[in-house]
Design a protein around this motif. Sequence first.
Motif, PDB file in Angstrom:
ATOM      1  N   THR A  13       0.832  -1.199   0.000  1.00  0.00           N
ATOM      2  CA  THR A  13       0.000   0.000   0.000  1.00  0.00           C
ATOM      3  C   THR A  13       0.868   1.250   0.000  1.00  0.00           C
ATOM      4  OG1 THR A  13      -1.678  -1.189   1.240  1.00  0.00           O
ATOM      5  CG2 THR A  13      -1.846   1.203   1.218  1.00  0.00           C
ATOM      6  N   LEU A  14       0.565   2.150  -0.901  1.00  0.00           N
ATOM      7  CA  LEU A  14       1.298   3.418  -0.999  1.00  0.00           C
ATOM      8  C   LEU A  14       0.316   4.570  -0.925  1.00  0.00           C
ATOM      9  CD1 LEU A  14       3.755   2.572  -3.897  1.00  0.00           C
ATOM     10  CD2 LEU A  14       4.244   2.559  -1.471  1.00  0.00           C
ATOM     11  N   PRO A  15       0.664   5.730  -0.480  1.00  0.00           N
ATOM     12  CA  PRO A  15       1.951   6.034   0.135  1.00  0.00           C
ATOM     13  C   PRO A  15       2.004   5.530   1.567  1.00  0.00           C
ATOM     14  CG  PRO A  15       0.586   7.989   0.183  1.00  0.00           C
ATOM     15  CD  PRO A  15      -0.194   6.914  -0.537  1.00  0.00           C
ATOM     16  N   ARG A  16       3.205   5.409   2.074  1.00  0.00           N
ATOM     17  CA  ARG A  16       3.385   5.001   3.470  1.00  0.00           C
ATOM     18  C   ARG A  16       4.649   5.628   4.025  1.00  0.00           C
ATOM     19  NH1 ARG A  16       5.020  -0.399   1.380  1.00  0.00           N
ATOM     20  NH2 ARG A  16       7.253  -0.474   1.704  1.00  0.00           N
ATOM     21  N   CYS A  17       4.651   5.757   5.314  1.00  0.00           N
ATOM     22  CA  CYS A  17       5.806   6.314   6.023  1.00  0.00           C
ATOM     23  C   CYS A  17       6.610   5.154   6.600  1.00  0.00           C
ATOM     24  CB  CYS A  17       5.338   7.246   7.138  1.00  0.00           C
ATOM     25  SG  CYS A  17       6.691   7.900   8.131  1.00  0.00           S
ATOM     26  N   ALA A  18       7.892   5.122   6.289  1.00  0.00           N
ATOM     27  CA  ALA A  18       8.748   4.037   6.759  1.00  0.00           C
ATOM     28  C   ALA A  18       9.449   4.371   8.075  1.00  0.00           C
ATOM     29  CB  ALA A  18       9.788   3.710   5.696  1.00  0.00           C
ATOM     30  N   ALA A  72       4.956   6.295  12.775  1.00  0.00           N
ATOM     31  CA  ALA A  72       4.939   6.089  11.328  1.00  0.00           C
ATOM     32  C   ALA A  72       3.548   5.656  10.867  1.00  0.00           C
ATOM     33  CB  ALA A  72       5.985   5.053  10.925  1.00  0.00           C
ATOM     34  N   SER A  73       2.850   4.864  11.675  1.00  0.00           N
ATOM     35  CA  SER A  73       1.509   4.412  11.270  1.00  0.00           C
ATOM     36  C   SER A  73       0.520   5.573  11.222  1.00  0.00           C
ATOM     37  CB  SER A  73       1.007   3.306  12.191  1.00  0.00           C
ATOM     38  OG  SER A  73       0.874   3.775  13.513  1.00  0.00           O
ATOM     39  N   THR A  76       1.328   7.484   8.018  1.00  0.00           N
ATOM     40  CA  THR A  76       0.821   6.727   6.879  1.00  0.00           C
ATOM     41  C   THR A  76      -0.687   6.899   6.772  1.00  0.00           C
ATOM     42  OG1 THR A  76       2.622   5.139   6.942  1.00  0.00           O
ATOM     43  CG2 THR A  76       0.578   4.413   5.895  1.00  0.00           C
ATOM     44  N   LYS A  77      -1.387   6.848   7.902  1.00  0.00           N
ATOM     45  CA  LYS A  77      -2.834   7.043   7.899  1.00  0.00           C
ATOM     46  C   LYS A  77      -3.175   8.426   7.346  1.00  0.00           C
ATOM     47  CE  LYS A  77      -6.768   7.099  11.043  1.00  0.00           C
ATOM     48  NZ  LYS A  77      -7.184   7.050  12.430  1.00  0.00           N
ATOM     49  N   SER A  80      -2.786   8.541   3.535  1.00  0.00           N
ATOM     50  CA  SER A  80      -3.818   7.835   2.786  1.00  0.00           C
ATOM     51  C   SER A  80      -5.191   8.451   2.951  1.00  0.00           C
ATOM     52  CB  SER A  80      -3.850   6.362   3.189  1.00  0.00           C
ATOM     53  OG  SER A  80      -4.188   6.236   4.547  1.00  0.00           O
TER      54      SER A  80
END
Length: 83
Positions: A13-18, A72-73, A76-77, A80
Amino acid sequence: MVEKVLEPGKEGTLPRCAGGRRAAPPEDCGGIWGYADLVEILADPAHEDHADRLEWLGLDAAADFDPGVFSASEVTKGLSDPR
């Protein structure tokens, strides 16, 4: 900081924070200097603006604000679910 742009579907799933570090300044806090002032004011319960800043942030106590926290989650949320 964006480190890499990937093709959709190849990495999940993109985009995401690593990863990352420290919390982002609240919106409209006055940039880096305003953020530094905010952190200082929240750390000092005797400061004349302490209660006002807590109210502005919607916090019950200064302990609810931790500038060292990074999730990071949560980033990412936010990526998106643009507002």
